[in-house]
Design an enzyme around this catalytic site. Sequence first.
Site, PDB file in Angstrom:
ATOM      1  N   LEU A   1       3.099   6.439  -2.127  1.00  0.00           N
ATOM      2  CA  LEU A   1       4.210   7.357  -2.408  1.00  0.00           C
ATOM      3  C   LEU A   1       4.305   7.679  -3.887  1.00  0.00           C
ATOM      4  O   LEU A   1       4.659   8.795  -4.268  1.00  0.00           O
ATOM      5  CB  LEU A   1       5.537   6.797  -1.883  1.00  0.00           C
TER       6      LEU A   1
ATOM      7  N   VAL B   1       0.832  -1.202   0.000  1.00  0.00           N
ATOM      8  CA  VAL B   1       0.000   0.000   0.000  1.00  0.00           C
ATOM      9  C   VAL B   1       0.868   1.254   0.000  1.00  0.00           C
ATOM     10  O   VAL B   1       0.592   2.231  -0.705  1.00  0.00           O
ATOM     11  CB  VAL B   1      -0.968   0.004   1.207  1.00  0.00           C
ATOM     12  N   CYS B   2       1.946   1.217   0.776  1.00  0.00           N
ATOM     13  CA  CYS B   2       2.848   2.374   0.847  1.00  0.00           C
ATOM     14  C   CYS B   2       3.464   2.687  -0.518  1.00  0.00           C
ATOM     15  O   CYS B   2       3.622   3.858  -0.885  1.00  0.00           O
ATOM     16  CB  CYS B   2       3.959   2.125   1.865  1.00  0.00           C
ATOM     17  N   THR B   3       3.817   1.661  -1.240  1.00  0.00           N
ATOM     18  CA  THR B   3       4.421   1.857  -2.558  1.00  0.00           C
ATOM     19  C   THR B   3       3.449   2.563  -3.497  1.00  0.00           C
ATOM     20  O   THR B   3       3.830   3.464  -4.248  1.00  0.00           O
ATOM     21  CB  THR B   3       4.863   0.503  -3.148  1.00  0.00           C
TER      22      THR B   3
END
Length: 219
Positions: free
Chosen positions: A50, A45-47
């Site tokens: 960002l 999810v972070c990828t």
Amino acid sequence: MPGLTIGDTIPNLDVETTHGRFRIHDYINGGWAIIFSHPGDFTPVCTTELGKMAEYAEEFNKRGVKLLGLSCDDLQSHHDWIKDIEAFTPGCKVGYPIIADPTRELLKELNMVDPEEKDSSGAHLPSRALHIVSPDKKVKLSFLYPATTGRNMDEVLRVLESLQKSAARPVATPVNWKPGEPVVISPSVSDDDAHKLFPQGYQTADLPSKKGYLRFTNV
């Protein structure tokens, strides 16, 4: 000690980032800023987040907003991860700095600790937190999402525009407001002053109470 919240001054922390070392207040430098945290590098999810933040960077830049990310991994991990982020979101360039916080100390200062998510050693991970900070270095809005839910960047942009409009004029944005739609005039503004402040005019909703507090205008 209560956590950082709306109205508080963002701590002037000395941070190590992918763009070098600096103090947060120096980075904000009289402008708006969005400071956002992520549970960890090389996570799904972070990828996506960002990459999307990088894709929207020009929209934030047009509004005078600086971006500052944070994750609890180290700088080398951040630099390696950025390659994946840019590959997953073609055309994006991660041009904003990402803070390294391997000791997890900065997370506590910025109220970005997830009370439920922990790593294999039992240490707390960052939540999916986001603070919008105004030129006076005050927190104007905070989102706090669990690790399992990705944010909506259109909503971040929407609330940013709402905050900037309210900072510039005595107005607020109604439910489901989108940029370009009418705003409401603050109840603290008299009708006489409203005519002066909003020469383009305004419309007052006809309510059963006959109280003329719901006034719409375009700014």
